[in-house]
Design an enzyme around this catalytic site. Structure first.
Site, PDB file in Angstrom:
ATOM      1  N   HIS A 193      42.247  44.143  39.147  1.00 33.63           N
ATOM      2  CA  HIS A 193      41.682  45.491  39.060  1.00 33.63           C
ATOM      3  C   HIS A 193      41.850  46.023  37.632  1.00 33.63           C
ATOM      4  O   HIS A 193      42.713  45.555  36.876  1.00 33.63           O
ATOM      5  CB  HIS A 193      42.392  46.400  40.066  1.00 33.63           C
ATOM      6  CG  HIS A 193      41.900  47.808  40.065  1.00 33.63           C
ATOM      7  ND1 HIS A 193      42.504  48.802  39.328  1.00 33.63           N
ATOM      8  CD2 HIS A 193      40.850  48.390  40.697  1.00 33.63           C
ATOM      9  CE1 HIS A 193      41.855  49.944  39.510  1.00 33.63           C
ATOM     10  NE2 HIS A 193      40.839  49.718  40.331  1.00 33.63           N
ATOM     11  N   ASN A 195      43.266  48.447  36.294  1.00 31.27           N
ATOM     12  CA  ASN A 195      44.535  48.985  35.808  1.00 31.27           C
ATOM     13  C   ASN A 195      45.659  47.950  35.782  1.00 31.27           C
ATOM     14  O   ASN A 195      46.810  48.296  35.499  1.00 31.27           O
ATOM     15  CB  ASN A 195      44.955  50.226  36.628  1.00 31.27           C
ATOM     16  CG  ASN A 195      45.408  49.895  38.037  1.00 31.27           C
ATOM     17  OD1 ASN A 195      45.536  48.724  38.398  1.00 31.27           O
ATOM     18  ND2 ASN A 195      45.640  50.920  38.845  1.00 31.27           N
ATOM     19  N   LYS A 196      45.324  46.670  36.077  1.00 36.26           N
ATOM     20  CA  LYS A 196      46.370  45.647  36.105  1.00 36.26           C
ATOM     21  C   LYS A 196      46.648  45.082  34.704  1.00 36.26           C
ATOM     22  O   LYS A 196      45.922  45.361  33.757  1.00 36.26           O
ATOM     23  CB  LYS A 196      45.964  44.519  37.060  1.00 36.26           C
ATOM     24  CG  LYS A 196      45.833  44.990  38.514  1.00 36.26           C
ATOM     25  CD  LYS A 196      47.102  45.608  39.031  1.00 36.26           C
ATOM     26  CE  LYS A 196      47.065  45.913  40.528  1.00 36.26           C
ATOM     27  NZ  LYS A 196      46.128  47.005  40.880  1.00 36.26           N
ATOM     28  N   ASN A 197      47.704  44.264  34.589  1.00 37.11           N
ATOM     29  CA  ASN A 197      48.102  43.733  33.285  1.00 37.11           C
ATOM     30  C   ASN A 197      47.020  42.859  32.666  1.00 37.11           C
ATOM     31  O   ASN A 197      46.963  42.712  31.453  1.00 37.11           O
ATOM     32  CB  ASN A 197      49.409  42.953  33.401  1.00 37.11           C
ATOM     33  CG  ASN A 197      50.592  43.876  33.635  1.00 37.11           C
ATOM     34  OD1 ASN A 197      50.438  44.943  34.219  1.00 37.11           O
ATOM     35  ND2 ASN A 197      51.766  43.484  33.171  1.00 37.11           N
TER      36      ASN A 197
END
Length: 388
Positions: A193, A195-197
């Site tokens: 997604h 907003n993930k790393n």
């Protein structure tokens, strides 16, 4: 009022509003996406194959298949373990609600247990106490990128003959005893997604145990179809539509190359938060784990019992200072749907305390330590003014 902009040390143009997260997409990746768009093959194709191969290499050679969301991967994982109606699945209410929605949609019986108040991950003592003859699987969540104790987790699973579906949506690049999360264990779900790393805009992956599971995964991923060399096809199960596009996979290939660097920068910023946050404010800080965690998020708990404003008012005042604050997560068992299933306040006190007071501070690779200083100064001003 028109927004103002500035450049960070990497020359990236940034609004002076500091969100809690922002993806870093380099020009090489943007060019690779453009090349896919020009290629004439924009759905699942060679980039997806290359991304899966790169991920498999990253996870120690284990089979990996990508999907258009981690939720889709978790749904398929439940098919792989042959979850039947009434089978029990143990997890925690301190997670994104997709973790539990997929279990209920598959006909499973949800068994929630509280979290450990220090790690904020599932309490493994409570997991063992909740196991019954109907228990089929455990879904642990590596909240904020801090891994659940894999030694204890798999000792419990082995003792009771249970499957494990690791919800490692937030744990890209996190480790346990020096091993990457996903490179060992049972099934491991990863999210890409935004907003993930690392991201593919939307997307996910499942790391599996063998090629037989991967072949079955491919059928559940795309309508249950098996294609044959002569052009014919067959359908022998009611699969879904979860395939990733080559556009997304091109982004993932570019992101995976940078993941270790992204995580190193997150670690540096998290260390700055620990150094700069005023201890007298009464914040409850997360465990200072700089060995295993990938620092997906930095989440202090507000001292709400001492504050004259609510969390919502705190977030609004921080926004006025140009700083975005997230909430990950409110406990899911108090959502309307779950209350209708019989869950009530007070059932999971540690998770409820965390869910009611957690805030997510800005943390993403394009930030500088000066941004952390700005956040800490603003946070100190807002909380100090609110203390009773």
């Amino acid at each position: 009022m028109a927004a103002s902009f500035l450049k960070n040390s990497n020359g990236q143009i940034m609004s002076d509003f500091l969100p809690f997260t922002r993806p870093s997409i380099d020009e090489e990746t943007i060019n690779d996406v453009a090349n896919v768009l020009r290629s004439g093959w924009i759905t699942s194709g060679p980039k997806v194959k290359a991304f899966e191969a790169a991920l498999s290499s990253y996870f120690g050679g284990r089979p990996v298949r990508v999907v258009n969301s981690a939720t889709g991967g978790q749904e398929i994982a439940l098919h792989l373990i042959d979850l039947q109606a009434g089978d029990e699945v143990i997890t925690t209410p301190m997670t994104w609600v997709s973790t539990t929605n997929v279990v209920l949609n598959a006909g499973g019986k949800l068994v929630l247990v509280d979290v450990d108040p220090v790690t904020r991950n599932i309490d493994l003592d409570l997991v063992e106490a909740a196991i019954t003859p109907r228990t089929k699987a455990i879904i642990p969540i590596d909240l904020a990128g801090l891994p659940v104790d894999r030694d204890r987790l798999y000792a419990i699973a082995k003792k009771h003959g249970l499957r494990v579906i690791e919800d490692a949506a937030q744990a890209q690049g996190a480790t346990w005893n020096g091993q990457k999360i996903g490179s060992f264990g049972d099934l491991c779900s990863i999210s890409f997604h935004a907003n993930k790393n690392m991201t593919t805009t939307e997307g996910g992956a499942l790391v599996m145990n063998n090629e037989a599971e991967a072949a079955l995964f491919e059928k559940w991923r795309l309508q249950g179809v098996t294609r044959f060399p002569d052009g014919s096809m067959d359908v022998d199960l009611p699969g879904g539509k979860f395939n990733m596009t080559d556009v997304a996979a091109a982004i993932g290939l570019g992101q995976l190359k940078q993941l270790d660097g992204f995580n190193a920068k997150r670690k540096e910023l998290a260390q700055a938060y620990f150094r700069l946050l005023d201890a007298d404010l009464g914040l409850e800080l997360p465990p200072a784990d700089f060995t295993n965690s990938n620092w997906h998020m930095f989440q202090p708990l507000l001292p709400l019992s001492r504050m004259k404003i609510s969390r919502g008012e705190f977030i609004a005042q921080m926004k006025e200072k140009g700083i975005g604050i997230g909430v990950h997560y409110p406990v899911l068992h108090l959502f309307t749907y779950y209350r209708q299933l019989g869950y009530t306040e007070g059932m999971y006190p540690h998770a409820e305390h965390i869910g009611a007071s957690t805030i997510t501070l800005p943390l993403f690779p394009a930030m500088e330590v000066a941004d952390v200083e700005r956040v800490c100064t603003a946070l100190c001003e807002v909380i100090s003014a609110s203390l009773s």
